[in-house]
Design an enzyme around this catalytic site. Structure first.
Site, short mmCIF file in Angstrom:
data_model
loop_
_atom_site.label_atom_id
_atom_site.label_comp_id
_atom_site.label_asym_id
_atom_site.label_seq_id
_atom_site.Cartn_x
_atom_site.Cartn_y
_atom_site.Cartn_z
N GLY A 1 41.77 6.10 91.85
CA GLY A 1 41.74 5.27 93.05
C GLY A 1 42.95 4.37 93.01
N SER B 1 53.09 17.30 88.38
CA SER B 1 51.91 16.92 89.15
C SER B 1 52.29 15.78 90.07
CB SER B 1 50.76 16.48 88.24
OG SER B 1 49.69 15.95 88.99
N ASP C 1 51.19 5.54 93.42
CA ASP C 1 50.60 4.39 92.74
C ASP C 1 51.52 3.89 91.63
OD1 ASP C 1 48.31 4.60 94.34
OD2 ASP C 1 47.38 6.02 92.96
#
Length: 320
Positions: A39, A249, A255
């Site tokens: 998240g 990836s 983030d």
């Protein structure tokens, strides 16, 4: 540098696997199974703390999966304040197909959140002790689209600077809360926000500058994938090309970018240097497989390569 706080309204347990090939129906044996707390805000805190900062994670979590998320947060030695909710924390998956090198990502919408639960979150944030709050990630079902605007207003009353990274109505309504320090949309999110295609660097810069002129943000960092990133601030814009690296990836690149940029700002770096540091961190994140994020040694190595770029004067609409 003081402690920052991060807010994750829709956290995840991030699971990643590798398979040789993806087939329908057939059972596929996986390898390199990994679990991580995820998240937006939690990911930002992970990288921010790796860089030497201190962060407290505020997040909603509930149901049978909440204990697993708490355990993963503790495993990463993050300070946490969990706001309990009734329903299960979501689980997201990323699968790397080794044969093709393609990555498949599966992300649920998240659990429904009751009004008293998101109000409890606002009450907890009203007591936060931090210099900056990073509100990052999607809003789960049941949370009003102006939730981040409410957060911004609460922080403004307490002299806490806010950083916002979300999308859709949550971004549009969140910006209505007032002047935030930094907003970090992807190019797709910026296009959705302004409601039109943005192709050239000049168009992207003008759209970002218009948001600054409205008094909604001081800095806007637009991440554009293979096209690099663009920073807009009151004095102009700067476009930096992407670094030529091989991606393993895409999980957590945005983030990591945000965490490093915020870290640089909190230690007193100028916005342009903080932006370059964020570019290095976003690039460093794609070097790591699965659910992992940027590491300081990779960030520092790549930071030396983030040079050049195209700086322009403010690009403002004619009718502004």
């Amino acid at each position: 540098m003081k402690t920052i706080a991060t807010l994750t309204m829709n956290p995840t347990i991030d699971v990643s696997y590798e398979v040789e090939s993806v087939f329908h129906t057939r059972k596929m044996r996986t390898r390199n199974e990994r679990y991580a707390p995820g998240g937006g805000g939690i990911n930002v805190a992970r990288v921010f703390c790796r860089l030497g900062g201190t962060a407290r994670c505020y997040y909603l979590s509930g149901g049978a999966t909440s204990a697993a998320l708490d355990g993963l947060v503790d495993l990463h030695q993050l300070v946490r304040t969990r706001i309990p909710i009734e329903h299960d924390t979501r689980i997201a998956a990323a699968v790397l197909e080794r044969e093709s090198g393609k990555e498949y990502r599966f992300t649920p919408p998240g659990p429904p959140v009751a009004a008293e639960e998101w109000q409890d979150c606002l009450d907890r944030l009203a007591e936060a002790d931090c210099s900056h709050l990073v509100a990052s990630g999607s809003l789960p079902p049941g949370v009003p689209s102006d939730f981040y605007a409410r957060v911004v207003r609460i922080m403004q009353k307490r002299g806490i600077r806010t950083i916002l990274d979300t999308s859709g109505d949550a971004l549009k309504d969140g910006l209505a809360g007032g002047r935030v320090l930094l907003v970090k949309p992807s190019l797709g999110e910026l296009r959705q926000l302004v409601g039109r295609d943005l192709e050239s660097v000049e168009e992207i810069g003008a759209a970002a500058t218009a948001i600054i002129d409205k008094g909604q943000a001081e800095l806007i960092a637009v991440t554009m994938g293979h096209r690099g990133a663009l920073l807009a601030w009151q004095d102009g814009t700067l476009h930096l090309p992407a670094l030529p690296i091989e991606a393993k990836s895409a999980v957590g690149a945005g983030d990591s970018f945000l965490a490093a940029m915020v870290y640089a700002l909190t230690v007193g770096q100028e916005p342009v240097d903080a932006f370059r540091y964020g570019m290095a961190a976003g690039s460093a994140a794609v070097l790591t497989p699965g659910t992992d994020l940027a590491f300081p040694e990779d960030i520092d190595r790549l930071f030396a390569l983030v040079v050049g770029g195209r700086k322009m004067a403010p690009l403002r609409p004619q009718n502004s």
